[in-house]
Design an enzyme around this catalytic site. Structure first.
Site, PDB file in Angstrom:
ATOM      1  N   CYS A 176      50.417  32.236 -24.303  1.00  0.00           N
ATOM      2  CA  CYS A 176      50.604  33.152 -23.406  1.00  0.00           C
ATOM      3  C   CYS A 176      51.919  33.110 -22.548  1.00  0.00           C
ATOM      4  O   CYS A 176      52.087  32.152 -21.988  1.00  0.00           O
ATOM      5  CB  CYS A 176      49.450  33.674 -22.398  1.00  0.00           C
ATOM      6  SG  CYS A 176      49.569  35.275 -21.671  1.00  0.00           S
ATOM      7  N   CYS A 194      49.833  33.162 -14.819  1.00  0.00           N
ATOM      8  CA  CYS A 194      48.529  33.076 -14.089  1.00  0.00           C
ATOM      9  C   CYS A 194      48.248  31.534 -13.537  1.00  0.00           C
ATOM     10  O   CYS A 194      48.207  30.893 -14.543  1.00  0.00           O
ATOM     11  CB  CYS A 194      47.359  33.810 -14.622  1.00  0.00           C
ATOM     12  SG  CYS A 194      48.188  35.573 -15.522  1.00  0.00           S
ATOM     13  N   CYS A 228      32.473  40.776 -26.523  1.00  0.00           N
ATOM     14  CA  CYS A 228      33.972  40.866 -25.832  1.00  0.00           C
ATOM     15  C   CYS A 228      34.746  40.118 -26.337  1.00  0.00           C
ATOM     16  O   CYS A 228      34.541  38.847 -26.811  1.00  0.00           O
ATOM     17  CB  CYS A 228      33.558  40.500 -24.334  1.00  0.00           C
ATOM     18  SG  CYS A 228      32.455  41.181 -23.255  1.00  0.00           S
ATOM     19  N   CYS A 268      33.731  45.267 -25.796  1.00  0.00           N
ATOM     20  CA  CYS A 268      34.714  45.140 -24.853  1.00  0.00           C
ATOM     21  C   CYS A 268      35.911  44.288 -25.112  1.00  0.00           C
ATOM     22  O   CYS A 268      35.609  43.331 -25.914  1.00  0.00           O
ATOM     23  CB  CYS A 268      33.787  44.396 -23.598  1.00  0.00           C
ATOM     24  SG  CYS A 268      35.041  44.255 -22.188  1.00  0.00           S
ATOM     25  N   ARG A 315      28.675  40.840 -12.848  1.00  0.00           N
ATOM     26  CA  ARG A 315      28.517  39.590 -13.834  1.00  0.00           C
ATOM     27  C   ARG A 315      28.619  38.337 -13.155  1.00  0.00           C
ATOM     28  O   ARG A 315      29.772  38.099 -12.577  1.00  0.00           O
ATOM     29  CB  ARG A 315      29.487  40.072 -14.966  1.00  0.00           C
ATOM     30  CG  ARG A 315      29.137  39.108 -16.149  1.00  0.00           C
ATOM     31  CD  ARG A 315      30.012  39.361 -17.232  1.00  0.00           C
ATOM     32  NE  ARG A 315      29.564  40.689 -17.801  1.00  0.00           N
ATOM     33  CZ  ARG A 315      30.211  41.846 -18.062  1.00  0.00           C
ATOM     34  NH1 ARG A 315      31.520  41.680 -17.708  1.00  0.00           N
ATOM     35  NH2 ARG A 315      29.969  42.790 -18.310  1.00  0.00           N
ATOM     36  N   CYS A 344      35.615  47.399 -16.655  1.00  0.00           N
ATOM     37  CA  CYS A 344      35.269  46.128 -16.360  1.00  0.00           C
ATOM     38  C   CYS A 344      36.021  45.147 -15.543  1.00  0.00           C
ATOM     39  O   CYS A 344      37.073  44.737 -16.141  1.00  0.00           O
ATOM     40  CB  CYS A 344      34.669  45.229 -17.629  1.00  0.00           C
ATOM     41  SG  CYS A 344      34.191  43.636 -17.248  1.00  0.00           S
ATOM     42  N   CYS A 374      45.212  29.645 -15.325  1.00  0.00           N
ATOM     43  CA  CYS A 374      45.118  29.921 -16.711  1.00  0.00           C
ATOM     44  C   CYS A 374      45.680  28.794 -17.784  1.00  0.00           C
ATOM     45  O   CYS A 374      46.783  28.344 -17.738  1.00  0.00           O
ATOM     46  CB  CYS A 374      45.703  31.298 -17.382  1.00  0.00           C
ATOM     47  SG  CYS A 374      45.080  31.503 -18.915  1.00  0.00           S
TER      48      CYS A 374
END
Length: 321
Positions: A47, A51, A91, A124, A256, A184, A54
């Site tokens: 990616c 972040c 998901c 999702c 969640r 979500c 991550c």
């Protein structure tokens, strides 16, 4: 809801707080049901985003290698197994900055979504930033909910991510809502933020219209090689306080209990469920982080007399009002 109101709720004496949260939960939800969600990384690593938490960022040396987008057949194998194990929501996440309409990879994902939706589970996805057009295509393919966490407060967000803005997150969420998908959206605690940051994040969530369908509360799983690898684990009672506050602020949303459960004892998880959590990720892996296995969760549910929640299409209307 105003920040001052959220602070007043959060600062309620602990046992009074979780008792109030439990009462709010029982008013709107069945007391012994928990939604089981399976999360699969369909495109891992590589990616371009930065972040700080991550392991999939190409900017950090974490040992996570960039992989190709999974083929539909391979995804379907995991989805079928998830359904057999009791999951009612599947998901799929891709380590992308966002999607581009007309791109071959996005078209492949749309085809996979169409196949997964035939299994009868809620679908999702989390694919990064979306245009309104891409959001409509996902909705038409069968996506019921789009995950796009805001992570923390608007003020603290630039300390965690610099390759996109907090407003970028809000723009994608607006596109999701306009397309008719559920949102979500939650956050991560343990990033180095203050309690004020956590409550400001919750303030943003409470002012979504409509409210988020589900709110994941993640505890940072500090990953070696990331800028946040040395962050200490979140204290259990801080997590429970935030779950209880979220339940009172968003009584109709699923809350969640997400990343970080491997660090929680059975007793700590039970306290989170009592305080209002009614959804978990189910399976031994969350993207690149560990998660309690299926058998461990089945044993915990048996001890706590908890049952898997039915897919939303079969729920009573008042449960999701």
């Amino acid at each position: 809801m105003l920040l001052t109101q959220l602070r007043e709720i959060y600062d309620t004496p602990f046992f009074d707080l979780i008792s109030r949260a439990r009462a709010a939960y029982l008013e709107h939800w069945s007391g012994n049901e928990v939604q089981l969600c399976t999360l699969l990384s369909i495109k891992t690593g590589g990616c371009s985003e930065d972040c700080g938490y991550c392991a999939q960022s190409s900017r950090y040396h974490t040992g996570v290698k960039a992989e190709r987008l999974m083929e539909t057949d391979a995804v379907m194998e995991v989805a079928r197994r998830a359904k057999e194990n009791g999951s009612t929501r599947f998901c799929m996440g891709a380590a992308w900055k966002g999607v581009r309409e007309g791109d071959a990879k996005f078209e492949q994902v749309l085809g996979t979504i169409r196949e997964v939706s035939k299994l009868g589970m809620e679908v999702c996805v989390t694919l990064g930033q979306l245009s309104p057009g891409a959001a409509r295509q996902l909705k038409d393919a069968g996506v019921t909910a789009y995950n796009h966490n805001i992570d923390t407060s608007p003020e603290f967000y630039p300390e965690i991510v610099t390759t996109h803005t907090f407003q970028d997150r809000l723009n994608t969420i607006a596109a999701v809502q306009q397309a008719g998908m559920d949102v979500c959206c939650g956050g991560i605690i343990g990033l180095g933020e203050t309690v004020e940051d956590r409550l400001k994040m919750l303030e943003v969530l409470t002012n979504f219209d409509p409210a988020p369908e589900s709110v994941p509360i993640n505890c940072l799983m500090s990953m070696p090689g990331t800028p946040l690898e040395a962050q200490p684990a979140v204290e259990v009672f801080e997590l429970v306080r935030l779950i209880a506050t979220t339940r009172l602020a968003l009584p109709h949303s699923k809350v969640r209990l997400s990343a970080g459960r491997t660090r929680l004892s059975k007793e700590a998880q039970a306290l989170c469920f009592f305080a209002g959590a009614n959804s978990i990720f189910y399976g031994d892996k969350l993207l690149t982080a560990g998660n309690p296995g299926v058998e461990a969760d089945r044993a915990l549910f048996a001890e706590l007399d908890l049952q898997p929640q039915a897919p939303r299409c079969a729920e009573m209307p008042e449960a999701v009002a």
